[in-house]
Motif scaffolding. Structure first.
Motif, PDB file in Angstrom:
ATOM      1  N   LYS A  62      -4.749  -1.147  -4.690  1.00 47.42           N
ATOM      2  CA  LYS A  62      -3.873  -0.400  -3.774  1.00 47.42           C
ATOM      3  C   LYS A  62      -5.078   0.317  -3.114  1.00 47.42           C
ATOM      4  CE  LYS A  62      -0.194   2.439  -3.262  1.00 47.42           C
ATOM      5  NZ  LYS A  62       1.018   3.340  -3.818  1.00 47.42           N
ATOM      6  N   PRO A  89      -1.685  -4.817  -7.353  1.00 47.42           N
ATOM      7  CA  PRO A  89      -1.727  -3.050  -7.643  1.00 47.42           C
ATOM      8  C   PRO A  89      -2.972  -2.690  -8.007  1.00 47.42           C
ATOM      9  CG  PRO A  89       0.243  -4.551  -9.111  1.00 47.42           C
ATOM     10  CD  PRO A  89      -0.773  -5.580  -8.419  1.00 47.42           C
ATOM     11  N   ALA A 127       0.770  -1.083   0.169  1.00 46.15           N
ATOM     12  CA  ALA A 127      -0.071   0.027  -0.011  1.00 46.15           C
ATOM     13  C   ALA A 127       0.831   1.177  -0.024  1.00 46.15           C
ATOM     14  CB  ALA A 127      -0.987   0.078   1.114  1.00 46.15           C
TER      15      ALA A 127
END
Length: 162
Positions: free
Chosen positions: A90, A87, A51
């Motif tokens: 996130k 990703p 993150a």
């Protein structure tokens, strides 16, 4: 000559003592350092890294972190953690992780006997019940008051979901 040598020795010793006192001290471990070295927070550390929150949680703070263990993450439905670590997820991961963080250093003695709602870093509130142990939403604090240089960690037995 002996006096001069003795005086020089005293001045040199005093200089060394002053230099040692002024040298930077080893800093106390921060929240991330403690979590990374503990062994029960591997998933949390991986999530914080994914993150992009490592630098934030290593900053001055202070923060109070309700830290789910690896076992707490494992109790989520199959595939949840892997999906959150992608990703493209996130923002969702960041929202979940920042829901586990409260500004300021709050220890269990400050929560004892209290029922309150507290704003988390993500802006939503967690409900804390300190009337019989400490519960945060539906999670139970299993280990309280792990003191870090930049705040406090309370270990919880489940992942908090905003």
């Amino acid at each position: 000559m002996n006096r001069r040598f003795a005086l020089k020795s005293v001045i040199l010793a005093a200089g060394v003592a002053v230099a040692a006192a002024c040298a930077p001290m080893e800093s106390e471990p921060d929240i991330v350092d403690i979590a990374a070295s503990n062994g029960n927070f591997n998933t949390l550390v991986a999530a914080v890294t994914a993150a992009g929150l490592v630098d934030t949680l290593k900053s001055e703070g202070p923060f109070t972190v309700f830290a789910p263990t690896d076992e707490a993450f494992a109790a989520l439905p199959a595939g949840t953690v892997d999906n959150l670590l992608l990703p493209e997820n996130k923002d969702q991961l960041t929202a979940i992780l920042t829901y586990h963080v409260v500004p300021g250093a709050v220890t269990s003695d400050q929560l004892a006997g209290q029922r309150l709602s507290v704003a988390t870093v993500n802006g939503e509130e967690v409900h804390i019940d300190g009337t019989n142990g400490v519960k945060v939403d539906d999670a139970t604090v299993t280990t309280a008051d792990i003191i870090a240089s930049n705040g406090v960690i309370h270990v919880i037995d489940s992942v908090l979901l905003p």
